[in-house]
Design a protein around this motif. Structure first.
Motif, PDB file in Angstrom:
ATOM      1  N   VAL A  12       0.836  -1.203   0.000  1.00 33.84           N
ATOM      2  CA  VAL A  12       0.000   0.000   0.000  1.00 33.84           C
ATOM      3  C   VAL A  12       0.870   1.252   0.000  1.00 33.84           C
ATOM      4  N   LYS A  13       2.012   1.165   0.702  1.00 35.80           N
ATOM      5  CA  LYS A  13       2.969   2.277   0.801  1.00 35.80           C
ATOM      6  C   LYS A  13       2.240   3.598   1.109  1.00 35.80           C
ATOM      7  N   CYS A  14       1.464   3.572   2.167  1.00 37.11           N
ATOM      8  CA  CYS A  14       0.610   4.711   2.510  1.00 37.11           C
ATOM      9  C   CYS A  14       1.388   5.922   3.000  1.00 37.11           C
ATOM     10  N   GLN A  15       2.610   5.688   3.482  1.00 36.59           N
ATOM     11  CA  GLN A  15       3.474   6.761   4.013  1.00 36.59           C
ATOM     12  C   GLN A  15       2.833   7.499   5.195  1.00 36.59           C
ATOM     13  N   THR A  16       1.969   6.789   5.901  1.00 30.91           N
ATOM     14  CA  THR A  16       1.346   7.361   7.087  1.00 30.91           C
ATOM     15  C   THR A  16       2.371   7.569   8.189  1.00 30.91           C
ATOM     16  N   ASP A  17       2.270   8.684   8.877  1.00 29.32           N
ATOM     17  CA  ASP A  17       3.064   8.890  10.092  1.00 29.32           C
ATOM     18  C   ASP A  17       2.319   8.173  11.216  1.00 29.32           C
ATOM     19  N   ARG A  18       2.720   6.936  11.461  1.00 33.04           N
ATOM     20  CA  ARG A  18       2.007   6.117  12.440  1.00 33.04           C
ATOM     21  C   ARG A  18       2.275   6.535  13.882  1.00 33.04           C
ATOM     22  N   THR A  19       3.199   7.447  14.088  1.00 34.49           N
ATOM     23  CA  THR A  19       3.384   7.983  15.437  1.00 34.49           C
ATOM     24  C   THR A  19       2.289   9.000  15.759  1.00 34.49           C
ATOM     25  N   ALA A  20       1.568   9.454  14.717  1.00 28.69           N
ATOM     26  CA  ALA A  20       0.533  10.470  14.901  1.00 28.69           C
ATOM     27  C   ALA A  20      -0.875   9.914  14.694  1.00 28.69           C
ATOM     28  N   ARG A  21      -1.012   8.896  13.848  1.00 28.99           N
ATOM     29  CA  ARG A  21      -2.342   8.357  13.550  1.00 28.99           C
ATOM     30  C   ARG A  21      -2.202   6.939  12.998  1.00 28.99           C
ATOM     31  N   LYS A  22      -3.327   6.269  12.875  1.00 27.33           N
ATOM     32  CA  LYS A  22      -3.340   4.911  12.327  1.00 27.33           C
ATOM     33  C   LYS A  22      -3.268   4.949  10.800  1.00 27.33           C
ATOM     34  N   GLY A  23      -2.627   3.926  10.244  1.00 24.22           N
ATOM     35  CA  GLY A  23      -2.603   3.780   8.802  1.00 24.22           C
ATOM     36  C   GLY A  23      -3.866   3.089   8.309  1.00 24.22           C
ATOM     37  N   PRO A  24      -4.009   2.883   6.999  1.00 25.02           N
ATOM     38  CA  PRO A  24      -5.163   2.177   6.446  1.00 25.02           C
ATOM     39  C   PRO A  24      -5.310   0.756   6.999  1.00 25.02           C
ATOM     40  N   CYS A  25      -4.225   0.192   7.498  1.00 28.15           N
ATOM     41  CA  CYS A  25      -4.248  -1.154   8.081  1.00 28.15           C
ATOM     42  C   CYS A  25      -4.821  -1.158   9.494  1.00 28.15           C
ATOM     43  N   GLY A  26      -5.015   0.023  10.075  1.00 28.89           N
ATOM     44  CA  GLY A  26      -5.544   0.105  11.430  1.00 28.89           C
ATOM     45  C   GLY A  26      -4.493   0.133  12.517  1.00 28.89           C
ATOM     46  N   ALA A  27      -3.217   0.164  12.133  1.00 31.60           N
ATOM     47  CA  ALA A  27      -2.131   0.130  13.122  1.00 31.60           C
ATOM     48  C   ALA A  27      -1.451   1.491  13.246  1.00 31.60           C
TER      49      ALA A  27
END
Length: 253
Positions: A12-27
């Motif tokens: 998916v390579k969402c490039q989500t900042d997971r320290t701030a919010r959840k990614g599309p995977c829910g993590a």
């Protein structure tokens, strides 16, 4: 864990900042675990007689509309734990006689897992580590796992992209799964079993037989034979049940 500030662990390579919010995977950047127990119903060479030391992680980088574990994969059921606690759970499962440590839907937590396994091994963990994945992986993540994983247990769900998009919202599923599986085989080799028939190392492919997708299954099996060889181990699964949102699709209901 700096890698999680722009996550590209899966295709998916969402490039989500997971320290701030959840990614599309829910993590997000925390470990979320739903279950840890001795699982008796995996393949016989995985569960053995004592059970596989299974750890279910919450969230998933696929969104399968027929998921049997949708409460965990899609609805985020689970408990937040530390990496140190994950390593302790692995050791506790070993103490209870687990045949291995079986990490289910591990991809979003790859970095946490590598650290936890390293920690547990230093404290006496000797069991094989099983990476139980939906197959939607990147080569980079598989290469990252070298030395951590002993057994890969990947799904290979679809051959044609139209089914992967329709039923799992996954773009280029087969391309990514095929490349990842080849990398897994290159990394750990063909399966090795002990005297009791338990797998100690290797790759075991899983394919779920789906309603109306028999021809797609044939394409997958032909690809396995032609590209991976007749000695490749395959588990054909027949437990499809119309759960989660499957009733909304007439052909899957």
């Amino acid at each position: 864990m700096d890698f999680l500030t722009s996550c590209t662990l899966c295709p998916v390579k969402c490039q989500t900042d997971r320290t701030a919010r959840k990614g599309p995977c829910g993590a997000n950047d925390k470990l979320l675990v739903a279950k840890a127990f001795l699982h008796q119903w995996e393949e016989p060479c995985i569960s053995g007689s004592t059970g596989s030391g299974t750890i279910f992680f919450s969230g998933c980088n696929l969104h399968c509309i027929f998921c049997q574990n949708y409460g965990i994969s899609q609805e985020g059921i689970g408990k937040e734990i530390t990496i140190e606690r994950l390593s302790e759970i692995m050791l506790e499962l070993q103490e209870h006689g687990a045949a291995n440590i079986n990490l289910v839907t591990p991809t979003p937590y790859t970095l946490h897992i590598i650290e936890a396994v390293t920690m547990a091994r230093k404290k006496g963990l000797t069991l094989p580590i099983v990476y139980n994945t939906n197959g939607y992986e990147t080569l980079e993540t598989i290469h990252m796992l070298k030395g951590t994983i002993d057994i890969y247990l990947p799904d290979i769900k679809y051959f044609h992209d139209r089914y992967a998009l329709k039923y799992s919202k996954a773009k280029d599923y087969f391309k990514h799964a095929a490349s990842a599986i080849k990398a897994m085989l290159e990394q750990v080799g063909q399966p090795v079993f002990d005297e009791k028939g338990l797998m100690k190392k290797g790759v075991l492919l899983r394919h779920l037989i789906m309603p109306e997708l028999l021809e797609d299954s044939k394409y997958i099996l032909r690809w396995i034979k032609d590209e991976l060889g007749e000695q490749t181990y395959v588990s054909l699964m027949c437990q499809y049940t119309p759960m989660y949102q499957a009733a909304e699709y007439e052909e899957l209901n």
